[in-house]
Motif scaffolding. Structure first.
Motif, mmCIF file in Angstrom:
data_model
loop_
_atom_site.group_PDB
_atom_site.id
_atom_site.type_symbol
_atom_site.label_atom_id
_atom_site.label_comp_id
_atom_site.label_asym_id
_atom_site.label_seq_id
_atom_site.Cartn_x
_atom_site.Cartn_y
_atom_site.Cartn_z
ATOM 1 N N GLU A 576 -2.801 -1.747 -6.428
ATOM 2 C CA GLU A 576 -2.346 -2.532 -5.282
ATOM 3 C C GLU A 576 -1.309 -1.769 -4.463
ATOM 4 O O GLU A 576 -1.311 -1.820 -3.232
ATOM 5 C CB GLU A 576 -1.759 -3.870 -5.760
ATOM 6 C CG GLU A 576 -2.799 -4.842 -6.273
ATOM 7 C CD GLU A 576 -2.186 -6.120 -6.811
ATOM 8 O OE1 GLU A 576 -2.933 -7.077 -7.026
ATOM 9 O OE2 GLU A 576 -0.947 -6.130 -7.024
ATOM 10 N N ILE A 579 -3.097 0.880 -2.404
ATOM 11 C CA ILE A 579 -3.797 0.270 -1.261
ATOM 12 C C ILE A 579 -2.808 -0.042 -0.142
ATOM 13 O O ILE A 579 -3.066 0.209 1.044
ATOM 14 C CB ILE A 579 -4.538 -1.006 -1.714
ATOM 15 C CG1 ILE A 579 -5.717 -0.623 -2.622
ATOM 16 C CG2 ILE A 579 -5.046 -1.799 -0.508
ATOM 17 C CD1 ILE A 579 -6.375 -1.808 -3.298
ATOM 18 N N ALA A 580 -1.643 -0.580 -0.527
ATOM 19 C CA ALA A 580 -0.619 -0.913 0.473
ATOM 20 C C ALA A 580 -0.110 0.338 1.169
ATOM 21 O O ALA A 580 0.110 0.342 2.398
ATOM 22 C CB ALA A 580 0.535 -1.651 -0.203
ATOM 23 N N HIS A 582 -1.725 3.069 1.706
ATOM 24 C CA HIS A 582 -2.753 3.667 2.563
ATOM 25 C C HIS A 582 -2.604 3.186 4.002
ATOM 26 O O HIS A 582 -2.986 3.884 4.953
ATOM 27 C CB HIS A 582 -4.154 3.304 2.026
ATOM 28 C CG HIS A 582 -4.716 4.344 1.099
ATOM 29 N ND1 HIS A 582 -5.048 5.613 1.511
ATOM 30 C CD2 HIS A 582 -5.004 4.291 -0.227
ATOM 31 C CE1 HIS A 582 -5.520 6.303 0.491
ATOM 32 N NE2 HIS A 582 -5.498 5.519 -0.589
ATOM 33 N N LYS A 583 -2.019 1.986 4.166
ATOM 34 C CA LYS A 583 -1.831 1.433 5.516
ATOM 35 C C LYS A 583 -0.693 2.155 6.232
ATOM 36 O O LYS A 583 -0.819 2.558 7.384
ATOM 37 C CB LYS A 583 -1.527 -0.067 5.426
ATOM 38 C CG LYS A 583 -2.646 -0.886 4.779
ATOM 39 C CD LYS A 583 -2.204 -2.351 4.613
ATOM 40 C CE LYS A 583 -3.267 -3.146 3.883
ATOM 41 N NZ LYS A 583 -2.815 -4.547 3.629
ATOM 42 N N ARG A 584 0.437 2.333 5.524
ATOM 43 C CA ARG A 584 1.613 2.982 6.106
ATOM 44 C C ARG A 584 2.631 3.255 5.008
ATOM 45 O O ARG A 584 2.604 2.592 3.964
ATOM 46 C CB ARG A 584 2.246 2.090 7.184
ATOM 47 C CG ARG A 584 2.846 0.803 6.653
ATOM 48 C CD ARG A 584 3.342 -0.083 7.781
ATOM 49 N NE ARG A 584 4.090 -1.226 7.271
ATOM 50 C CZ ARG A 584 3.562 -2.322 6.763
ATOM 51 N NH1 ARG A 584 2.240 -2.430 6.666
ATOM 52 N NH2 ARG A 584 4.336 -3.320 6.337
ATOM 53 N N GLU A 594 5.594 -7.227 0.288
ATOM 54 C CA GLU A 594 4.188 -7.282 0.670
ATOM 55 C C GLU A 594 3.295 -7.715 -0.488
ATOM 56 O O GLU A 594 2.341 -8.476 -0.297
ATOM 57 C CB GLU A 594 3.740 -5.920 1.208
ATOM 58 C CG GLU A 594 2.292 -5.921 1.679
ATOM 59 C CD GLU A 594 2.002 -4.787 2.657
ATOM 60 O OE1 GLU A 594 0.855 -4.342 2.670
ATOM 61 O OE2 GLU A 594 2.915 -4.364 3.384
ATOM 62 N N LYS A 624 4.746 7.424 0.351
ATOM 63 C CA LYS A 624 3.483 7.588 1.055
ATOM 64 C C LYS A 624 2.480 8.270 0.128
ATOM 65 O O LYS A 624 2.862 8.917 -0.860
ATOM 66 C CB LYS A 624 3.666 8.393 2.331
ATOM 67 C CG LYS A 624 4.191 9.814 2.102
ATOM 68 C CD LYS A 624 4.266 10.613 3.384
ATOM 69 C CE LYS A 624 2.886 10.996 3.862
ATOM 70 N NZ LYS A 624 2.930 11.946 5.008
#
Length: 627
Positions: A576, A579-580, A582-584, A594, A624
Motif C-alpha cells: 500500500e 502504491i501511494a 507511485h502517485k507522488r 492517506e 519516493k
C-alpha cells in the motif's frame, strides 16, 4: 438440584458462578443421563463430575490414565474435606482389599482408578457391591484408537457399565476430533448421550511461531519483553536445566521441573512458581497436569511436542483468567529432525519390545510366570548401562509397555532401601527407647515387615514415613543411624523409576498379543507429528484457523493476532505504501493520513523499504520510489 450444585461450587470450590457449559453438563448428569463433555484445558472439566459426585448419595468412580493426575485430584479433594481415595501401583493385596472395603462401608465420595485396575477380579467384585452414583472417564480421548494418547485398557472401561448398568457415565476431555468423539461414544455405548462442546478457539491467546538459528537468544529476548508468569516446555531433563541456567544468567527468575527430581524438590519449585517467586518454570511435559494457575501470561515451546493435541493442551495453560496471553513456539530445522527421531524413529517394533521386556525382567530378576502386581525400583541409567541400550529407544519401549498395560511406569526420584536385622527387635527398640521419632519409625517397620533375621526387607520409605507420622528424610536418617550402630544392615540406593508388573512375565507371548495394534499406532504417531510440523512450518495461514480446522471447527475469519497474520498485515501495508508513493513523494505523516495507518507501523515499514532499496529519502524528507 442445580441450586444445591451452585451451593457446593461456592462453599467447597470458592467460585461464585459456573464457567461456560458447566451448569448444563452438571444438570444433565444429575438427571441420570450419559454425557460427553468437551471443554478446553482450564475449562473446569473435573468440577463437572466432582460436584455430582459430592451431591448424589453413594460413590463416584473416576477412571484416570496417569498416577500423577490421580494423586493430584485426590489430594485436592482431601484438602476440601471430601473423602476420596486413589488406587495406584505399589500396594499389596491386603492394602487393596482394605481400600475397596472402605469404599463400600466408609462413606467415601470418590474412588480414583487407572483403567488397568478394572482387569482385576477383586476390584470388579468389590465395585459390584458399591453404591455407585456416577462413572466418570477423565481424559476420555485415551479410549479412541484415533486419539493422540490411546491406551488399550480404556477399551475395557465398559466393564463398569456391565457392573452398574443404570448408573450414568460422563466422559470428559479437552481434545477430541470428530473421529475420536464417535469412537468414545461407540466404545462406551453412549447411544443417547448429550454432547456438550465448547469452541476450541482461544481468542485471548496470541500464537507466535519463530524459526531462528539462535534459540537461546530468542528465548532471552522474549523474556526481556514478556514479564508475566510463564512456562517454557522442553523435551528433556538436560534441556530443562540448561535453559533454566541461561535465564538465571540473564537475571530472569527461573526454576526447572522434570520427572527425575525428588518429590520435595518438585513440590518446592512448583510452589515457588505458583506464588510468583519464580517467573518462569522450565519443564518437561511432566509439569502442568492439574496445575490451575490463572495468571500464566505465556507458554513457550522450545522443542516440538508429539502432536497438535499435546501442543493445544500445553498452550492452554496460559490465559485461564481470560486476559491476553502469548503462546510462543521457538524452533529450528534441527528440532524437526530431533522430533522425528524421538517420536517416530525411536518407536519400538514388536521385536524391540520383546528384547527390552526380556532385559528388564532379567535385570529385575523376575522369573517366567512371576512378577504380577509387584513393584520394582529402577535406576534407568544403570539399566541402560548394564545392557548398553540406547536411552531414547529404551525409554520409548518402557512407555509403550506401559501404554499396552504390560507394566505401570511411574517417574520420580525414589530411594530404595533394603534392610536386614542384625539384632533382635527387642534390642533395637531398647536402643531407641529415649528417641520417640526413631522409635515410631522402627515400630512402623516392624508392624509392616516383621523382624526376621533371615530375610532382606525392601522398605518403602514413603509408607513408613506416613505410618510413623514422620518424613522420608527422618526414615532414611534413622536407618543410617541403626546401620552405624551395627543393629541393622541397610542398603540405600537412588532410583528414578518405579515399575509395577501388571501381568506375569511371559516374554514373547506378552508382546504378540498386541503387535498388530502396535504397528498401527506407530503409523498414527507419524501422521500426528507430520500434522504438527505442517502447522509449525506454514507461514502464510492463520495459526488459530489451522488449529480450529484440525479439530473440525470451521471459521471464516483469521485471528489477526498470530505471527502469520501479522506478517500478512505487514506485507499488505508495504504494498500500500509503494502504491501511494507511485502517485507522488510523501513524508511519513502524509503516508499515515492517506493510508489511515498507525505511525509506528508506517515508520517500521519505511525503514524496511529503505533497507531493501525500494524507496529513497529526498532532501525534503519525503519518500519516493527508487527507480
Amino acid at each position: 438440584m442445580i441450586t444445591k450444585s451452585l451451593d457446593i461450587l461456592t462453599t467447597v470450590y470458592g467460585f461464585e458462578k459456573f464457567r461456560p457449559l458447566q451448569q448444563e453438563i452438571i444438570s444433565n448428569v444429575l438427571k441420570g443421563k450419559d454425557t460427553l463433555a468437551l471443554l478446553p484445558t482450564g475449562g473446569g472439566k473435573s468440577v463437572c463430575y466432582q460436584i455430582p459426585g459430592i451431591q448424589l448419595p453413594g460413590i463416584c468412580i473416576v477412571i484416570s490414565p496417569l498416577v500423577a493426575l490421580i494423586k493430584d485430584q485426590v489430594d485436592q479433594l482431601k484438602k476440601k474435606n471430601i473423602k476420596a481415595v486413589g488406587i495406584t501401583g505399589g500396594i499389596s493385596y491386603q492394602e487393596l482389599d482394605d481400600v475397596l472395603d472402605n469404599c463400600i462401608y466408609g462413606n467415601y465420595d470418590f474412588l480414583y482408578l487407572s483403567p488397568e485396575r478394572l482387569q482385576q477380579a477383586l476390584v470388579k467384585e468389590r465395585i459390584l457391591k458399591m453404591n455407585v452414583n456416577l462413572i466418570a472417564i477423565d481424559e476420555a480421548h485415551c479410549i479412541s484408537e484415533w486419539g493422540h494418547d490411546f491406551r488399550p485398557a480404556y477399551r475395557q472401561i465398559i466393564t463398569l457399565k456391565e457392573l452398574h448398568p443404570k448408573v450414568p457415565i460422563i466422559a470428559v476431555t479437552a481434545t477430541a476430533t470428530k473421529a475420536v468423539q464417535n469412537d468414545i461414544k461407540t466404545v462406551l455405548e453412549l447411544d443417547n448421550a448429550l454432547v456438550f462442546q465448547s469452541s476450541y478457539e482461544r481468542s485471548n491467546i496470541h500464537y507466535q511461531i519463530k524459526n531462528t538459528g539462535d534459540k537461546r537468544e530468542a528465548l532471552r529476548h522474549f523474556y526481556t519483553v514478556q514479564r508475566g508468569s510463564s512456562i517454557t516446555y522442553v523435551r528433556s531433563r538436560k534441556n530443562a536445566v540448561a535453559f533454566t541456567l541461561d535465564l538465571q544468567h540473564d537475571q530472569i527468575t527461573a526454576g526447572f521441573y522434570h520427572g527425575g527430581l525428588s518429590n520435595k524438590m518438585r513440590s518446592n519449585t512448583a510452589q515457588s512458581w505458583m506464588n510468583n517467586k519464580l517467573q518462569v518454570m522450565v519443564a518437561t511435559n511432566a509439569f502442568g497436569m492439574g496445575i490451575d494457575k490463572p495468571d500464566v501470561r505465556s507458554v513457550v515451546h522450545m522443542q516440538l511436542p508429539d502432536s497438535i493435541e499435546s501442543y493445544y493442551q500445553e498452550t492452554g495453560r496460559a490465559g485461564r483468567d481470560g486476559q491476553e496471553s502469548i503462546a510462543c513456539f521457538i524452533y529450528n530445522q534441527n528440532d524437526i529432525e530431533h522430533a522425528y527421531n524421538q517420536f517416530v524413529k525411536s518407536q519400538p517394533t514388536a521385536d524391540d519390545l520383546k528384547f527390552i521386556y526380556r532385559k528388564l525382567s532379567n535385570y529385575l530378576r523376575i522369573a517366567l510366570g512371576e512378577g504380577e502386581e509387584q513393584t520394582y525400583s529402577l535406576s534407568f541409567a544403570k539399566f541402560c548401562a548394564t545392557y548398553q541400550l540406547n536411552g531414547m529407544q529404551a525409554y520409548s519401549a518402557l512407555n509403550t509397555l506401559d501404554r499396552f498395560s504390560v507394566i505401570s511406569l511411574s517417574q520420580g526420584y525414589h530411594r530404595r532401601c533394603s534392610v536386614s536385622f542384625r539384632e533382635s527387635s527387642t534390642r533395637i527398640l531398647s536402643f531407641t527407647h529415649n528417641k520417640p521419632e526413631v522409635n515410631a519409625i522402627i515400630q512402623a517397620i516392624l508392624r509392616s515387615y516383621g523382624s526376621s533375621k533371615n530375610h532382606v526387607l525392601q522398605i518403602n520409605t514413603a509408607l513408613i514415613a506416613t505410618r510413623s507420622n514422620t518424613s522420608e528424610e527422618e526414615v532414611i536418617n534413622t536407618l543410617q543411624l541403626l546401620h552405624d550402630q551395627d543393629l541393622i544392615e541397610a542398603g540405600i540406593t537412588h532410583t528414578d523409576l518405579q515399575i509395577t508388573y501388571l501381568t506375569p512375565r511371559d516374554d514373547d507371548r506378552t508382546i504378540n498379543r498386541f503387535s498388530r495394534e502396535l504397528e498401527r499406532q506407530n503409523a498414527l504417531k507419524h501422521h500426528k507429528l507430520k500434522s504438527l510440523v505442517q502447522l509449525v512450518t506454514n507461514t502464510t495461514t492463520c495459526i488459530n484457523r489451522m488449529l480450529l480446522e484440525y479439530f473440525d471447527e470451521k471459521t471464516l475469519l483469521d485471528c489477526g493476532n498470530c505471527s502469520n497474520c501479522s506478517q500478512v498485515v505487514s506485507r499488505i501495508s508495504s504494498e500500500e505504501i509503494l502504491i501511494a508513493l507511485h502517485k507522488r513523494p510523501l513524508n511519513a505523516q502524509e503516508i499515515c493520513q492517506e493510508l489511515k495507518k498507525d505511525k509506528d507501523v508506517v515508520i517500521t515499514l519505511l525503514k524496511s523499504l529503505l533497507e531493501q532499496g525500494k524507496v529513497i529519502l529526498t532532501s525534503h524528507n519525503k519518500y519516493k520510489i527508487n527507480e
